[in-house]
Design a protein around this motif. Structure first.
Motif, PDB file in Angstrom:
ATOM      1  N   MET A   1      39.300  33.015  40.444  1.00 56.09           N
ATOM      2  CA  MET A   1      40.496  32.635  39.708  1.00 56.09           C
ATOM      3  C   MET A   1      40.114  32.339  38.272  1.00 56.09           C
ATOM      4  SD  MET A   1      42.979  29.470  40.493  1.00 56.09           S
ATOM      5  CE  MET A   1      44.466  29.331  39.605  1.00 56.09           C
ATOM      6  N   GLU A   2      40.787  32.975  37.357  1.00 61.02           N
ATOM      7  CA  GLU A   2      40.514  32.770  35.941  1.00 61.02           C
ATOM      8  C   GLU A   2      41.427  31.685  35.385  1.00 61.02           C
ATOM      9  OE1 GLU A   2      38.035  34.294  34.274  1.00 61.02           O
ATOM     10  OE2 GLU A   2      37.518  35.219  36.169  1.00 61.02           O
ATOM     11  N   GLY A   3      41.005  31.093  34.294  1.00 58.97           N
ATOM     12  CA  GLY A   3      41.856  30.136  33.613  1.00 58.97           C
ATOM     13  C   GLY A   3      41.649  28.712  34.051  1.00 58.97           C
ATOM     14  N   ARG A   4      42.552  27.890  33.585  1.00 57.33           N
ATOM     15  CA  ARG A   4      42.462  26.459  33.837  1.00 57.33           C
ATOM     16  C   ARG A   4      42.914  26.115  35.247  1.00 57.33           C
ATOM     17  NH1 ARG A   4      45.424  23.651  28.984  1.00 57.33           N
ATOM     18  NH2 ARG A   4      44.875  21.859  30.241  1.00 57.33           N
ATOM     19  N   VAL A   5      42.268  25.125  35.799  1.00 60.07           N
ATOM     20  CA  VAL A   5      42.590  24.675  37.147  1.00 60.07           C
ATOM     21  C   VAL A   5      43.156  23.257  37.101  1.00 60.07           C
ATOM     22  CG1 VAL A   5      41.626  24.192  39.429  1.00 60.07           C
ATOM     23  CG2 VAL A   5      40.798  26.132  38.124  1.00 60.07           C
ATOM     24  N   ILE A   6      42.669  22.471  36.148  1.00 57.87           N
ATOM     25  CA  ILE A   6      43.091  21.083  36.010  1.00 57.87           C
ATOM     26  C   ILE A   6      43.798  20.915  34.668  1.00 57.87           C
ATOM     27  CG2 ILE A   6      42.284  18.695  35.807  1.00 57.87           C
ATOM     28  CD1 ILE A   6      39.885  19.500  37.550  1.00 57.87           C
ATOM     29  N   ASN A   7      44.877  20.156  34.690  1.00 55.33           N
ATOM     30  CA  ASN A   7      45.599  19.851  33.467  1.00 55.33           C
ATOM     31  C   ASN A   7      45.641  18.335  33.284  1.00 55.33           C
ATOM     32  OD1 ASN A   7      47.148  20.369  31.151  1.00 55.33           O
ATOM     33  ND2 ASN A   7      49.051  20.101  32.290  1.00 55.33           N
ATOM     34  N   ILE A   8      45.307  17.885  32.076  1.00 51.33           N
ATOM     35  CA  ILE A   8      45.417  16.472  31.723  1.00 51.33           C
ATOM     36  C   ILE A   8      46.282  16.407  30.478  1.00 51.33           C
ATOM     37  CG2 ILE A   8      44.162  14.388  31.043  1.00 51.33           C
ATOM     38  CD1 ILE A   8      41.718  15.553  32.532  1.00 51.33           C
ATOM     39  N   ASP A   9      47.487  15.898  30.670  1.00 46.74           N
ATOM     40  CA  ASP A   9      48.474  15.858  29.594  1.00 46.74           C
ATOM     41  C   ASP A   9      49.179  14.505  29.651  1.00 46.74           C
ATOM     42  OD1 ASP A   9      50.797  16.066  28.026  1.00 46.74           O
ATOM     43  OD2 ASP A   9      51.123  18.158  28.577  1.00 46.74           O
ATOM     44  N   PRO A  10      49.159  13.754  28.556  1.00 45.42           N
ATOM     45  CA  PRO A  10      49.802  12.443  28.577  1.00 45.42           C
ATOM     46  C   PRO A  10      51.293  12.499  28.924  1.00 45.42           C
ATOM     47  CG  PRO A  10      48.887  12.926  26.388  1.00 45.42           C
ATOM     48  CD  PRO A  10      48.554  14.074  27.266  1.00 45.42           C
ATOM     49  N   GLU A  11      51.906  13.657  28.778  1.00 46.17           N
ATOM     50  CA  GLU A  11      53.321  13.816  29.100  1.00 46.17           C
ATOM     51  C   GLU A  11      53.554  14.091  30.583  1.00 46.17           C
ATOM     52  OE1 GLU A  11      55.815  13.361  26.824  1.00 46.17           O
ATOM     53  OE2 GLU A  11      54.209  12.755  25.460  1.00 46.17           O
ATOM     54  N   ILE A  12      52.489  14.354  31.325  1.00 45.04           N
ATOM     55  CA  ILE A  12      52.599  14.634  32.767  1.00 45.04           C
ATOM     56  C   ILE A  12      51.890  13.522  33.520  1.00 45.04           C
ATOM     57  CG2 ILE A  12      52.060  16.244  34.629  1.00 45.04           C
ATOM     58  CD1 ILE A  12      52.116  18.484  32.525  1.00 45.04           C
ATOM     59  N   LEU A  13      52.669  12.720  34.213  1.00 41.41           N
ATOM     60  CA  LEU A  13      52.147  11.598  35.005  1.00 41.41           C
ATOM     61  C   LEU A  13      51.205  10.710  34.200  1.00 41.41           C
ATOM     62  CD1 LEU A  13      51.522  13.355  38.459  1.00 41.41           C
ATOM     63  CD2 LEU A  13      53.495  12.004  37.766  1.00 41.41           C
ATOM     64  N   GLY A  14      51.515  10.525  32.934  1.00 40.46           N
ATOM     65  CA  GLY A  14      50.735   9.625  32.087  1.00 40.46           C
ATOM     66  C   GLY A  14      49.299  10.052  31.862  1.00 40.46           C
ATOM     67  N   GLY A  15      49.023  11.338  31.991  1.00 39.24           N
ATOM     68  CA  GLY A  15      47.668  11.835  31.757  1.00 39.24           C
ATOM     69  C   GLY A  15      46.807  11.918  33.001  1.00 39.24           C
ATOM     70  N   THR A  16      47.385  11.655  34.155  1.00 36.82           N
ATOM     71  CA  THR A  16      46.654  11.800  35.417  1.00 36.82           C
ATOM     72  C   THR A  16      46.259  13.268  35.582  1.00 36.82           C
ATOM     73  OG1 THR A  16      47.890  10.006  36.448  1.00 36.82           O
ATOM     74  CG2 THR A  16      46.853  11.593  37.940  1.00 36.82           C
ATOM     75  N   PRO A  17      45.000  13.556  35.930  1.00 38.04           N
ATOM     76  CA  PRO A  17      44.611  14.951  36.159  1.00 38.04           C
ATOM     77  C   PRO A  17      45.418  15.563  37.312  1.00 38.04           C
ATOM     78  CG  PRO A  17      42.676  13.558  35.933  1.00 38.04           C
ATOM     79  CD  PRO A  17      43.860  12.639  36.050  1.00 38.04           C
ATOM     80  N   VAL A  18      46.039  16.700  37.029  1.00 38.38           N
ATOM     81  CA  VAL A  18      46.852  17.395  38.029  1.00 38.38           C
ATOM     82  C   VAL A  18      46.386  18.846  38.138  1.00 38.38           C
ATOM     83  CG1 VAL A  18      48.883  15.937  37.649  1.00 38.38           C
ATOM     84  CG2 VAL A  18      48.642  18.062  36.363  1.00 38.38           C
ATOM     85  N   PHE A  19      46.777  19.489  39.237  1.00 40.30           N
ATOM     86  CA  PHE A  19      46.525  20.924  39.360  1.00 40.30           C
ATOM     87  C   PHE A  19      47.354  21.628  38.305  1.00 40.30           C
ATOM     88  CE2 PHE A  19      45.178  19.548  43.549  1.00 40.30           C
ATOM     89  CZ  PHE A  19      44.050  20.335  43.763  1.00 40.30           C
ATOM     90  N   TYR A  20      46.730  22.523  37.567  1.00 35.66           N
ATOM     91  CA  TYR A  20      47.390  23.220  36.459  1.00 35.66           C
ATOM     92  C   TYR A  20      48.665  23.900  36.951  1.00 35.66           C
ATOM     93  CZ  TYR A  20      47.928  25.812  32.164  1.00 35.66           C
ATOM     94  OH  TYR A  20      48.423  26.302  30.980  1.00 35.66           O
ATOM     95  N   GLY A  21      49.736  23.726  36.193  1.00 34.61           N
ATOM     96  CA  GLY A  21      51.014  24.337  36.530  1.00 34.61           C
ATOM     97  C   GLY A  21      51.830  23.529  37.524  1.00 34.61           C
ATOM     98  N   THR A  22      51.344  22.335  37.895  1.00 37.11           N
ATOM     99  CA  THR A  22      52.052  21.483  38.847  1.00 37.11           C
ATOM    100  C   THR A  22      52.065  20.051  38.327  1.00 37.11           C
ATOM    101  OG1 THR A  22      50.189  20.660  40.178  1.00 37.11           O
ATOM    102  CG2 THR A  22      51.002  22.878  40.686  1.00 37.11           C
ATOM    103  N   ARG A  23      52.661  19.184  39.120  1.00 41.06           N
ATOM    104  CA  ARG A  23      52.596  17.744  38.873  1.00 41.06           C
ATOM    105  C   ARG A  23      51.859  17.078  40.040  1.00 41.06           C
ATOM    106  NH1 ARG A  23      55.905  15.899  34.900  1.00 41.06           N
ATOM    107  NH2 ARG A  23      56.176  13.868  35.873  1.00 41.06           N
ATOM    108  N   VAL A  24      51.013  17.838  40.731  1.00 44.47           N
ATOM    109  CA  VAL A  24      50.275  17.341  41.892  1.00 44.47           C
ATOM    110  C   VAL A  24      48.932  16.793  41.428  1.00 44.47           C
ATOM    111  CG1 VAL A  24      49.262  17.944  44.123  1.00 44.47           C
ATOM    112  CG2 VAL A  24      51.397  19.046  43.379  1.00 44.47           C
ATOM    113  N   PRO A  25      48.721  15.478  41.579  1.00 49.08           N
ATOM    114  CA  PRO A  25      47.446  14.895  41.163  1.00 49.08           C
ATOM    115  C   PRO A  25      46.262  15.440  41.969  1.00 49.08           C
ATOM    116  CG  PRO A  25      49.107  13.181  41.440  1.00 49.08           C
ATOM    117  CD  PRO A  25      49.679  14.456  42.003  1.00 49.08           C
ATOM    118  N   ILE A  26      45.149  15.670  41.282  1.00 54.60           N
ATOM    119  CA  ILE A  26      43.920  16.118  41.940  1.00 54.60           C
ATOM    120  C   ILE A  26      43.513  15.105  43.011  1.00 54.60           C
ATOM    121  CG2 ILE A  26      41.461  16.618  41.567  1.00 54.60           C
ATOM    122  CD1 ILE A  26      43.347  18.724  40.331  1.00 54.60           C
ATOM    123  N   LYS A  27      43.729  13.826  42.731  1.00 53.79           N
ATOM    124  CA  LYS A  27      43.364  12.774  43.673  1.00 53.79           C
ATOM    125  C   LYS A  27      44.023  12.974  45.033  1.00 53.79           C
ATOM    126  CE  LYS A  27      43.250   7.733  44.194  1.00 53.79           C
ATOM    127  NZ  LYS A  27      43.442   7.816  45.621  1.00 53.79           N
TER     128      LYS A  27
END
Length: 77
Positions: A1-27
């Motif tokens: 799989m190419e590209g980003r897997v994790i997204n960290i964005d202060p606008e999404i769940l306050g910067g909690t690391p999520v699976f890229y393209g979702t709002r599902v926390p890695i945790k």
């Protein structure tokens, strides 16, 4: 799989690391695995996450642990 897997964005769940393209926390993945659930169960419950993303996150975690051996050993000294 190419590209980003994790997204960290202060606008999404306050910067909690999520699976890229979702709002599902890695945790969430690790919480499922910790309680004995399978990757398949996790994927069924979070249909926006792709299996390739889960595998990549687990591979990244393994590499982080392997490269952090020195730091981890310091905690036991």
């Amino acid at each position: 799989m190419e590209g980003r897997v994790i997204n960290i964005d202060p606008e999404i769940l306050g910067g909690t690391p999520v699976f890229y393209g979702t709002r599902v926390p890695i945790k969430n993945l690790f919480d499922y695995l910790e309680t004995g659930d399978t990757i398949e169960t996790f994927l069924e419950d979070f249909d926006g996450v792709k299996k390739e993303q889960v595998i990549k996150v687990l591979e990244m975690s393994q590499r982080l642990i392997e490269t952090s051996t020195g730091i981890l050993n310091e905690n036991f000294a």
